[in-house]
Write a protein that holds these residues in place. Sequence first.
Motif, short mmCIF file in Angstrom:
data_model
loop_
_atom_site.label_atom_id
_atom_site.label_comp_id
_atom_site.label_asym_id
_atom_site.label_seq_id
_atom_site.Cartn_x
_atom_site.Cartn_y
_atom_site.Cartn_z
N LEU A 154 37.74 -21.23 -98.99
CA LEU A 154 38.25 -22.49 -98.45
C LEU A 154 39.61 -22.82 -99.04
O LEU A 154 40.57 -23.11 -98.32
CB LEU A 154 37.25 -23.61 -98.75
CG LEU A 154 37.76 -25.04 -98.52
CD1 LEU A 154 37.94 -25.31 -97.03
CD2 LEU A 154 36.80 -26.07 -99.14
N SER A 189 35.60 -22.32 -92.32
CA SER A 189 35.23 -22.17 -93.73
C SER A 189 33.81 -22.64 -94.04
O SER A 189 33.24 -22.22 -95.05
CB SER A 189 36.20 -22.96 -94.61
OG SER A 189 37.54 -22.51 -94.43
N THR A 216 42.48 -20.51 -98.19
CA THR A 216 42.98 -20.80 -96.84
C THR A 216 43.89 -22.02 -96.85
O THR A 216 44.97 -22.02 -96.24
CB THR A 216 41.80 -21.04 -95.87
OG1 THR A 216 40.98 -19.89 -95.83
CG2 THR A 216 42.31 -21.37 -94.48
N THR A 271 31.04 -27.45 -98.15
CA THR A 271 31.12 -26.02 -98.45
C THR A 271 30.12 -25.65 -99.52
O THR A 271 29.45 -24.60 -99.44
CB THR A 271 32.54 -25.65 -98.89
OG1 THR A 271 33.49 -26.09 -97.91
CG2 THR A 271 32.68 -24.15 -99.08
#
Length: 372
Positions: free
Chosen positions: A74, A139, A77, A55
């Motif tokens: 991220l 993500s 979530t 990420t």
Amino acid sequence: MAQQSPRIALALQGGGAHGAFTWGVLDRLLEEVAADRLKITAVSGASAGALNAATLGAGLAHSPEVARTDLRALWQTIDRRANAFSVPAPTSWLPGTLPTPFNIDWTPGAFWREVWRLVYSPYDMWWYDNPLKGIVSGSIDFAALNDTSRAPPVYISATEVRDTRRDIFTQPDLSVDHILASACIPEIFRAIEIGSNVYWDGGFLGNPPLEPLFDHADDLVVVWINPLHRPGGAPQSARDILDRLNEITFNISLVAELRGIDLINRLIAAGTLIDPRYRPIRVHFIQDEGALSGLGLASKATPPPGLIDELHRVGRAAADSWVTGDLPALHQRSAAETGREMFDRLIGRIRYRDKPAAPPGRDTPPITRRNH
């Protein structure tokens, strides 16, 4: 000439939901990157560290601000998904609880989940679906991550089950399956098949891998999640024993690599190793053992409400302390000085019993090495 921003390579340890601590660390470091006071040249990660590394890399292909936004999305979530299966915080009467509202090891829900995993495997569940797949695919911008002209190098470790081999994945071919392989805890997820290989969690053999970072920076910053040391005596309750065994297991590979780095640094400093292929590596650590040692194993898989945000706060505070204390002197200390306290804690506990004296008139026979 303007002074160049300090360059670091990041190594992000795995630890399930406790990886939210790393989110907090990265959130703070990215402020320094945005202000051009720091440059991240490469990232490695395992398990939750792989999610964070991928990420981060994808976000940095755009900007530090995008990376911060993507990391927040991220973990929000993950938090939402976890809340659907969360268990209440323990009450004071539960045995073995530590002084933190986030240790859920002794809650009935966490206990029965552990019992279930002793009897059933993910292969016994006809309804099985990897819950991380949707999170990872939704993500992480893999197109940006694999754009090597914009994203920093990202290295993801996974454990090949049949050969006991550590495999390292990197751009331009990183995919959802590579992240899932790195985060595949075998008691929870079915093994990830990539080509003819079968993978479990990368934390078993590289948590996180350090070697791929050597070519990218002389300063490595390890974000350490699993406590290396715990106060008091040996764990005595069944849950505490499992917690500590998990921490030791997922620290072994990192400790081994750090010992190797320290040995090379010592040989170079002593003038024993003179080879242009080797150079000193400075290793820095961002951690908060005091906060993380109060958490049990169950919260790695099922974080209770509030834990993700609290770990983000603790991680930011730890990174802020490092930025204030260590970053200004990043290149001013030698490799032997940097991380000395941690290296001593890793290596200095080795003890050798006194060798018994040889009987009078007899010499101790030399050790004979044989090649097999």
